[in-house]
Design a protein around this motif. Structure first.
Motif, mmCIF file in Angstrom:
data_model
loop_
_atom_site.group_PDB
_atom_site.id
_atom_site.type_symbol
_atom_site.label_atom_id
_atom_site.label_comp_id
_atom_site.label_asym_id
_atom_site.label_seq_id
_atom_site.Cartn_x
_atom_site.Cartn_y
_atom_site.Cartn_z
ATOM 1 N N VAL A 27 25.985 -23.665 6.758
ATOM 2 C CA VAL A 27 25.344 -24.523 7.771
ATOM 3 C C VAL A 27 24.000 -25.000 7.227
ATOM 4 N N ARG A 28 23.766 -26.307 7.337
ATOM 5 C CA ARG A 28 22.429 -26.848 7.024
ATOM 6 C C ARG A 28 21.818 -27.372 8.309
ATOM 7 N N GLU A 29 20.522 -27.170 8.446
ATOM 8 C CA GLU A 29 19.819 -27.600 9.660
ATOM 9 C C GLU A 29 18.850 -28.727 9.318
ATOM 10 N N TYR A 30 18.756 -29.700 10.224
ATOM 11 C CA TYR A 30 17.902 -30.871 10.012
ATOM 12 C C TYR A 30 17.063 -31.110 11.252
ATOM 13 N N ILE A 31 15.765 -31.357 11.031
ATOM 14 C CA ILE A 31 14.888 -31.710 12.151
ATOM 15 C C ILE A 31 15.114 -33.185 12.457
ATOM 16 N N SER A 32 15.463 -33.478 13.720
ATOM 17 C CA SER A 32 15.737 -34.887 14.031
ATOM 18 C C SER A 32 14.939 -35.410 15.219
ATOM 19 N N HIS A 33 14.482 -34.513 16.097
ATOM 20 C CA HIS A 33 13.818 -34.953 17.324
ATOM 21 C C HIS A 33 12.716 -33.969 17.704
ATOM 22 N N SER A 34 11.900 -34.396 18.688
ATOM 23 C CA SER A 34 10.813 -33.521 19.149
ATOM 24 C C SER A 34 11.252 -32.645 20.324
ATOM 25 N N SER A 35 12.434 -32.898 20.881
ATOM 26 C CA SER A 35 13.007 -31.984 21.878
ATOM 27 C C SER A 35 14.521 -32.019 21.755
ATOM 28 N N LYS A 36 15.206 -31.313 22.633
ATOM 29 C CA LYS A 36 16.601 -30.968 22.355
ATOM 30 C C LYS A 36 17.531 -32.164 22.196
ATOM 31 N N VAL A 37 18.505 -31.963 21.320
ATOM 32 C CA VAL A 37 19.515 -32.968 21.005
ATOM 33 C C VAL A 37 20.679 -32.807 21.978
ATOM 34 N N SER A 53 18.609 -37.716 22.055
ATOM 35 C CA SER A 53 17.802 -36.574 22.477
ATOM 36 C C SER A 53 17.111 -36.772 23.821
ATOM 37 N N PHE A 54 16.684 -35.653 24.366
ATOM 38 C CA PHE A 54 15.831 -35.637 25.550
ATOM 39 C C PHE A 54 14.508 -36.364 25.282
ATOM 40 N N ASP A 55 14.147 -36.515 24.000
ATOM 41 C CA ASP A 55 12.884 -37.206 23.671
ATOM 42 C C ASP A 55 13.012 -38.739 23.738
ATOM 43 N N LYS A 56 14.169 -39.237 24.255
ATOM 44 C CA LYS A 56 14.409 -40.666 24.542
ATOM 45 C C LYS A 56 14.759 -41.493 23.308
ATOM 46 N N SER A 57 14.887 -40.842 22.160
ATOM 47 C CA SER A 57 15.155 -41.595 20.934
ATOM 48 C C SER A 57 16.547 -41.294 20.380
ATOM 49 N N VAL A 58 16.959 -42.146 19.420
ATOM 50 C CA VAL A 58 18.224 -41.982 18.705
ATOM 51 C C VAL A 58 17.903 -41.973 17.221
ATOM 52 N N ALA A 59 18.225 -40.868 16.547
ATOM 53 C CA ALA A 59 17.956 -40.766 15.108
ATOM 54 C C ALA A 59 19.228 -41.093 14.331
ATOM 55 N N ILE A 60 19.071 -41.840 13.259
ATOM 56 C CA ILE A 60 20.197 -42.215 12.407
ATOM 57 C C ILE A 60 20.024 -41.559 11.034
ATOM 58 N N PHE A 61 21.040 -40.798 10.640
ATOM 59 C CA PHE A 61 21.064 -40.139 9.338
ATOM 60 C C PHE A 61 22.131 -40.769 8.460
ATOM 61 N N ASN A 62 21.886 -40.798 7.156
ATOM 62 C CA ASN A 62 22.917 -41.162 6.190
ATOM 63 C C ASN A 62 23.483 -39.886 5.585
ATOM 64 N N LEU A 63 24.801 -39.857 5.404
ATOM 65 C CA LEU A 63 25.432 -38.735 4.717
ATOM 66 C C LEU A 63 25.490 -39.072 3.230
ATOM 67 N N GLU A 64 24.739 -38.308 2.453
ATOM 68 C CA GLU A 64 24.704 -38.525 0.999
ATOM 69 C C GLU A 64 25.302 -37.299 0.328
ATOM 70 N N ARG A 65 26.499 -37.489 -0.243
ATOM 71 C CA ARG A 65 27.319 -36.382 -0.756
ATOM 72 C C ARG A 65 27.514 -35.365 0.358
ATOM 73 N N SER A 66 26.813 -34.254 0.297
ATOM 74 C CA SER A 66 27.013 -33.251 1.353
ATOM 75 C C SER A 66 25.712 -32.892 2.049
ATOM 76 N N ARG A 67 24.828 -33.884 2.166
ATOM 77 C CA ARG A 67 23.617 -33.624 2.944
ATOM 78 C C ARG A 67 23.250 -34.853 3.754
ATOM 79 N N LEU A 68 22.535 -34.608 4.824
ATOM 80 C CA LEU A 68 22.083 -35.686 5.705
ATOM 81 C C LEU A 68 20.655 -36.062 5.358
ATOM 82 N N VAL A 69 20.391 -37.357 5.334
ATOM 83 C CA VAL A 69 19.040 -37.859 5.068
ATOM 84 C C VAL A 69 18.675 -38.796 6.210
#
Length: 328
Positions: A27-37, A53-69
């Motif tokens: 399991v890999r963990e990524y910080i994406s928001h300031s409150s719960k997803v 998220s509850f923080d009103k935003s939508v985060a977009i990650f790219n999957l690069e090989r086997s990690r999220l950026v």
């Protein structure tokens, strides 16, 4: 639908899956928001993961090989983003449902909001039809609005006189499913919205519903901690998964329909085999899980839990996680 696989083949397939996940359980963990997803979802081409998220935003990650950026963040909602849903065949379009009484369509190419649709209540769930033509959104008052995805206008609304928990389309977009507080699944024709049948799926509240990408199954999760797997054509319950002990909040099928992830307030996410009902793997978690989503082409599962930030653990963490990575 006749079961063509022999019992021996099913056991061999199950052992193969278990063997795979014994060496792909990081399991890999990524910080994406300031409150719960609240919600995670993959674009149809599997290149991007979105989190709302509850923080009103939508985060977009790219999957690069086997990690999220993390690539960028969409902002514009003035309330919590409770559920999100990508277009089934257009990898750049994403829809979000919010408590701010709006639905937004986002375009990852322009990185802008392509449309804002005002709705009548605080929205809690959203489902984009596989055809791409219609977006259904349900609110806290059990009103479901259907939005034409070409002109982004509400074309019809349906008020239900029971607690609507989650909504889903079949793969041909001509049937609309919703789960309710009485343990039932209501199946309506679309676009006429005529009631076709009511399935008494669970003794407890029926919380979530998910259709499998291959069009064979749908699954329902309930407050009774059970997950039922159904044959889409026969509308018959094929098997029940009973390894969780808390109300099932979220479900996701793998791209090939072989695996079903189920999550709750249990400290595991259950990965079950749809062919046999047996456990393939489990993911240890330390808090209630809100959302799970299998990648559309790989055995990678994104999820988010109700974690708290250490050391004081008072603030909700806005993290998402990716499971199924190689141990090597």
């Amino acid at each position: 639908m006749k079961d063509s696989k022999s019992a021996q083949t099913k056991i061999e397939d199950l052992n193969e899956l278990r063997s795979y996940f014994s060496s792909h359980n990081v399991v890999r963990e990524y910080i994406s928001h300031s409150s719960k997803v609240h919600s995670v979802g993959w674009s149809c081409d599997g290149r991007r993961l979105a989190s709302g998220s509850f923080d009103k935003s939508v985060a977009i990650f790219n999957l690069e090989r086997s990690r999220l950026v993390q690539d960028f963040v969409f902002r514009g909602h003035t309330g919590s983003v409770d559920q999100l849903c990508w277009h089934a065949s257009h990898p750049d379009l994403l829809s979000t449902a919010s408590g701010d009484k709006s639905v937004r369509i986002w375009d990852t190419r322009s990185r802008k909001c392509a449309a804002t649709i005002t709705t009548k209540g605080e929205n809690i769930n959203i489902a984009w039809s596989p055809s791409g033509a219609t977006i259904a959104v349900g609110n806290k008052e059990d009103l479901v609005s259907f939005i034409d995805a070409r002109n982004f206008k509400v074309v019809t609304e349906e008020q239900f006189n029971f607690e609507v928990n989650e909504i889903s389309w079949n793969n041909t977009s001509d049937l609309f499913f919703l789960t309710n507080g009485l343990g039932c699944v209501h199946i309506l024709s679309y676009p006429t919205l005529e009631l076709q049948t009511v399935l008494k799926a669970h003794p407890g509240t029926c919380i979530c519903i998910e259709h499998d990408p291959t069009g064979r199954y749908f699954a329902t999760g309930s407050a009774d901690a059970l997950v039922s797997l159904w044959d889409v054509n026969e509308l018959a319950c094929l098997r029940v998964f009973s390894r969780l002990e808390w109300p099932v909040r979220t479900l996701s099928f793998s791209f090939d329909g072989r695996l079903l992830a189920s999550a709750s307030e249990d400290h595991i996410i259950d990965i079950g085999d749809t062919e046999t009902g047996e456990k393939v793997a489990e993911i240890p978690v330390s808090a209630a899980t809100f959302t799970v989503a299998w990648h559309p082409a790989r055995y990678l599962l994104a999820f988010a839990c109700e974690d708290k930030e250490p050391p004081e653990r008072k603030r909700d963490a806005g993290n998402l996680k990716l499971w199924g990575l190689s141990n090597n």
